[in-house]
Design a protein around this motif. Structure first.
Motif, mmCIF file in Angstrom:
data_model
loop_
_atom_site.group_PDB
_atom_site.id
_atom_site.type_symbol
_atom_site.label_atom_id
_atom_site.label_comp_id
_atom_site.label_asym_id
_atom_site.label_seq_id
_atom_site.Cartn_x
_atom_site.Cartn_y
_atom_site.Cartn_z
ATOM 1 N N LEU A 11 -5.271 6.478 -5.894
ATOM 2 C CA LEU A 11 -4.463 5.963 -5.091
ATOM 3 C C LEU A 11 -4.294 4.457 -4.739
ATOM 4 N N PHE A 12 -5.625 3.790 -4.762
ATOM 5 C CA PHE A 12 -5.691 2.358 -4.608
ATOM 6 C C PHE A 12 -6.505 1.519 -5.488
ATOM 7 N N HIS A 28 -9.397 8.627 -4.094
ATOM 8 C CA HIS A 28 -8.980 7.187 -3.360
ATOM 9 C C HIS A 28 -8.856 6.437 -4.574
ATOM 10 N N THR A 78 0.546 3.689 -3.488
ATOM 11 C CA THR A 78 0.183 4.922 -3.265
ATOM 12 C C THR A 78 0.923 5.987 -3.064
ATOM 13 N N GLU A 79 2.392 5.927 -2.604
ATOM 14 C CA GLU A 79 3.332 6.910 -2.682
ATOM 15 C C GLU A 79 3.490 7.289 -4.237
ATOM 16 N N GLY A 110 -7.604 3.714 4.033
ATOM 17 C CA GLY A 110 -6.964 4.635 3.061
ATOM 18 C C GLY A 110 -7.429 6.134 3.083
ATOM 19 N N ALA A 169 -11.763 0.316 -4.809
ATOM 20 C CA ALA A 169 -11.286 1.728 -4.832
ATOM 21 C C ALA A 169 -12.054 2.894 -5.221
ATOM 22 N N ARG A 208 -4.716 9.280 3.644
ATOM 23 C CA ARG A 208 -3.974 9.571 2.539
ATOM 24 C C ARG A 208 -4.819 10.285 1.369
ATOM 25 N N THR A 209 -6.145 9.718 1.287
ATOM 26 C CA THR A 209 -7.017 10.441 0.372
ATOM 27 C C THR A 209 -7.390 11.835 0.882
ATOM 28 N N GLU A 230 0.930 -1.265 0.125
ATOM 29 C CA GLU A 230 -0.003 -0.129 0.061
ATOM 30 C C GLU A 230 0.919 1.169 -0.096
ATOM 31 N N CYS A 252 1.481 6.438 -6.984
ATOM 32 C CA CYS A 252 0.344 6.971 -7.566
ATOM 33 C C CYS A 252 -0.014 8.399 -7.099
ATOM 34 N N ALA A 253 0.528 8.969 -5.935
ATOM 35 C CA ALA A 253 0.307 10.164 -5.510
ATOM 36 C C ALA A 253 1.118 11.305 -6.461
#
Length: 204
Positions: free
Chosen positions: A67-68, A64, A41-42, A141, A75, A144-145, A37, A44-45
């Motif tokens: 990211l996921f 979201h 996610t890092e 998540g 997601a 982060r979102t 994760e 994708c961010a």
């Protein structure tokens, strides 16, 4: 009845006999899933570009999903089960959309904090972040979102933002305090993370 870490009892979203969420990578160990994760996610961010308001629950869903989507089939979809952590019950699924609409309407009425002083922005962001956190719209998540959404809100208001000064445990502790009506710790986090006005920095 045994409950998992989310307090939802026998959870169909988890692998049988575990509290590990079913995932597209088929990882059955929580530490492995957490590492995957974090990495994905890092990565994708970095795809996000600043988005101007208006923002809404649909904005959170889009963030979201971005990211996921490599990790969870759901997601970007709102959770459908009740969730509690540490005995604290988050918003019931049926109230997520109406409560989110109410909060985003409040943000719109506040002009998305445009024109706020740094001190006003710190307090306003802490208050709104705490409110949306209680909604807990996604199964996993949410933090982060939300941080990406508030990064856009803060940049749109004309300020720099850097989350790296805060670790995960501090976020969790601040959100727990906010859940019980005390935004002091969230205020401290936003005070530390919100930087100087962007235009001042450019012309200095």
């Amino acid at each position: 009845m045994n409950t998992d870490k989310y307090g939802v009892g026998h959870d169909p979203d988890c692998y049988l006999g575990t509290d590990v969420l079913k995932n597209l990578l088929d990882l059955r160990d929580e530490r492995d899933l957490n590492e995957a994760e974090r990495y994905l996610t890092e990565k994708c961010a970095t795809q996000f570009e600043f988005q101007e308001p208006p923002y809404s629950l649909a904005t959170l869903k889009d963030i979201h999903h971005t990211l996921f989507s490599r990790i969870y089939s759901w997601a970007g979809e709102l959770r459908t089960v009740k969730i509690s952590k540490g005995g604290n019950q988050f918003c019931i699924p049926e109230r997520i959309e109406p409560e989110a609409t109410k909060e985003f309407s409040r943000l719109k009425a506040a002009g998305w904090f445009d024109g706020y002083s740094r001190e006003q922005l710190v307090v306003a962001c802490a208050d709104s972040y705490g409110t949306i956190n209680v909604l807990y719209p996604f199964r996993e998540g949410n933090g982060r979102t939300q941080r990406i959404l508030f990064e856009w809100i803060i940049v749109n208001a004309g300020y720099k933002i850097d989350w790296w000064a805060v670790d995960q445990q501090e976020w969790v502790a601040a959100n727990i305090s906010s859940f019980h009506g005390n935004d002091h710790h969230l205020n401290q986090i936003f005070e530390r993370c919100i930087g100087m006005p962007i235009q001042e920095d450019v012309h200095s």
